[in-house]
Design a protein around this motif. Structure first.
Motif, PDB file in Angstrom:
ATOM      1  N   THR A 131     -14.140  12.220  17.586  1.00 37.80           N
ATOM      2  CA  THR A 131     -14.141  11.063  18.498  1.00 37.80           C
ATOM      3  C   THR A 131     -13.331  10.061  17.919  1.00 37.80           C
ATOM      4  O   THR A 131     -13.713   9.565  16.820  1.00 37.80           O
ATOM      5  CB  THR A 131     -15.489  10.690  19.220  1.00 37.80           C
ATOM      6  OG1 THR A 131     -16.316  10.309  18.155  1.00 37.80           O
ATOM      7  CG2 THR A 131     -16.094  11.826  19.720  1.00 37.80           C
ATOM      8  N   ASP A 153     -13.931   6.584  18.538  1.00 37.18           N
ATOM      9  CA  ASP A 153     -15.178   5.698  17.943  1.00 37.18           C
ATOM     10  C   ASP A 153     -15.930   5.893  16.960  1.00 37.18           C
ATOM     11  O   ASP A 153     -16.343   4.814  16.371  1.00 37.18           O
ATOM     12  CB  ASP A 153     -15.610   5.124  19.508  1.00 37.18           C
ATOM     13  CG  ASP A 153     -16.425   6.441  19.918  1.00 37.18           C
ATOM     14  OD1 ASP A 153     -16.400   7.437  19.439  1.00 37.18           O
ATOM     15  OD2 ASP A 153     -17.525   5.882  20.669  1.00 37.18           O
ATOM     16  N   PHE A 154     -15.956   7.360  16.712  1.00 39.55           N
ATOM     17  CA  PHE A 154     -16.836   7.645  15.562  1.00 39.55           C
ATOM     18  C   PHE A 154     -16.409   8.178  14.303  1.00 39.55           C
ATOM     19  O   PHE A 154     -16.560   8.199  13.219  1.00 39.55           O
ATOM     20  CB  PHE A 154     -18.224   8.361  16.209  1.00 39.55           C
ATOM     21  CG  PHE A 154     -19.012   8.754  15.103  1.00 39.55           C
ATOM     22  CD1 PHE A 154     -20.015   7.732  14.698  1.00 39.55           C
ATOM     23  CD2 PHE A 154     -19.200  10.181  14.721  1.00 39.55           C
ATOM     24  CE1 PHE A 154     -20.810   7.985  13.503  1.00 39.55           C
ATOM     25  CE2 PHE A 154     -20.257  10.170  13.741  1.00 39.55           C
ATOM     26  CZ  PHE A 154     -20.943   9.309  13.343  1.00 39.55           C
ATOM     27  N   HIS A 179     -15.630  11.365  12.156  1.00 33.29           N
ATOM     28  CA  HIS A 179     -16.388  12.596  11.707  1.00 33.29           C
ATOM     29  C   HIS A 179     -16.594  12.353  10.197  1.00 33.29           C
ATOM     30  O   HIS A 179     -15.856  12.822   9.415  1.00 33.29           O
ATOM     31  CB  HIS A 179     -15.848  14.000  12.028  1.00 33.29           C
ATOM     32  CG  HIS A 179     -16.523  15.131  11.820  1.00 33.29           C
ATOM     33  ND1 HIS A 179     -17.806  15.091  11.155  1.00 33.29           N
ATOM     34  CD2 HIS A 179     -16.629  16.134  12.557  1.00 33.29           C
ATOM     35  CE1 HIS A 179     -18.423  16.238  11.145  1.00 33.29           C
ATOM     36  NE2 HIS A 179     -17.883  16.886  12.256  1.00 33.29           N
ATOM     37  N   SER A 235     -13.891  12.596   5.015  1.00 32.81           N
ATOM     38  CA  SER A 235     -14.644  11.921   5.864  1.00 32.81           C
ATOM     39  C   SER A 235     -13.681  11.322   6.833  1.00 32.81           C
ATOM     40  O   SER A 235     -12.824  10.154   6.326  1.00 32.81           O
ATOM     41  CB  SER A 235     -15.501  10.942   5.320  1.00 32.81           C
ATOM     42  OG  SER A 235     -16.508  11.080   4.726  1.00 32.81           O
ATOM     43  N   PRO A 292     -12.881   6.424  12.026  1.00 35.41           N
ATOM     44  CA  PRO A 292     -12.606   6.261  13.645  1.00 35.41           C
ATOM     45  C   PRO A 292     -10.848   5.631  13.673  1.00 35.41           C
ATOM     46  O   PRO A 292     -10.483   5.186  12.738  1.00 35.41           O
ATOM     47  CB  PRO A 292     -13.477   5.069  14.031  1.00 35.41           C
ATOM     48  CG  PRO A 292     -14.562   4.846  12.853  1.00 35.41           C
ATOM     49  CD  PRO A 292     -13.802   5.534  11.764  1.00 35.41           C
ATOM     50  N   ARG A 327     -13.495  11.873  24.101  1.00 35.02           N
ATOM     51  CA  ARG A 327     -14.404  12.836  23.857  1.00 35.02           C
ATOM     52  C   ARG A 327     -13.953  14.361  23.441  1.00 35.02           C
ATOM     53  O   ARG A 327     -12.848  14.777  23.798  1.00 35.02           O
ATOM     54  CB  ARG A 327     -15.293  12.985  25.188  1.00 35.02           C
ATOM     55  CG  ARG A 327     -16.086  11.622  25.578  1.00 35.02           C
ATOM     56  CD  ARG A 327     -16.856  12.035  26.700  1.00 35.02           C
ATOM     57  NE  ARG A 327     -16.092  11.750  27.887  1.00 35.02           N
ATOM     58  CZ  ARG A 327     -16.345  12.135  29.018  1.00 35.02           C
ATOM     59  NH1 ARG A 327     -17.134  12.875  29.413  1.00 35.02           N
ATOM     60  NH2 ARG A 327     -15.545  11.790  29.924  1.00 35.02           N
TER      61      ARG A 327
END
Length: 136
Positions: free
Chosen positions: A44, A46-47, A49, A102, A105, A135
């Motif tokens: 996503t 906004d986040f 992974h 990692s 965003p 999403r």
């Protein structure tokens, strides 16, 4: 006196020894391969992974240590590096290394990073697709 056959054999032997010194040895050839298994991941925007991984499937045999990693990641992403694969660690001619990543965003889009493997002389890369969406 030497026979013509003995002289010809001596010349051929000398020529063979010269050629052996000039030609590359089989030991210098790459005997391993990093294979593309068409890895992809959806994250996503906004986040991202944090703390995930891609695999580094190495096939063949090798006599030196192979290191793995990732490059060309989305901006702000990071990696702790990848597996260190020692000589003789392949079982049935394959070993699966892991490369930590990692993913930060990022703006929506498709990012093509590269998993790499290197024995210090030869470096091979394969693409990994990171789909950043609103999403997944």
């Amino acid at each position: 006196m030497k026979s013509t056959l003995q002289r010809a054999a001596g010349l051929l032997l000398g020529l063979a020894l010269v050629l052996v010194g000039v030609l590359p040895t089989p030991a210098a050839a790459t005997t391993w391969e990093l294979r593309d298994v068409e890895q992809r991941m959806c994250v996503t925007s906004d986040f991202g992974h944090p703390n995930t991984y891609f695999v580094a499937p190495v096939f063949g045999s090798w006599t030196t240590t192979i290191r793995t990693g990732i490059q060309k990641m989305p901006p702000g992403s990071s990696s702790l590096g990848g597996s260190v694969i020692p000589p003789g660690s392949n079982y049935g001619s394959v070993i699966i290394g892991f490369v930590h990543i990692s993913i930060a965003p990022a703006p929506v889009g498709v990012y093509i990073a590269e998993v790499w493997a290197s024995d210090g002389v030869v470096t091979q890369t394969v693409p990994v697709r990171i789909n950043v969406q609103v999403r997944c």
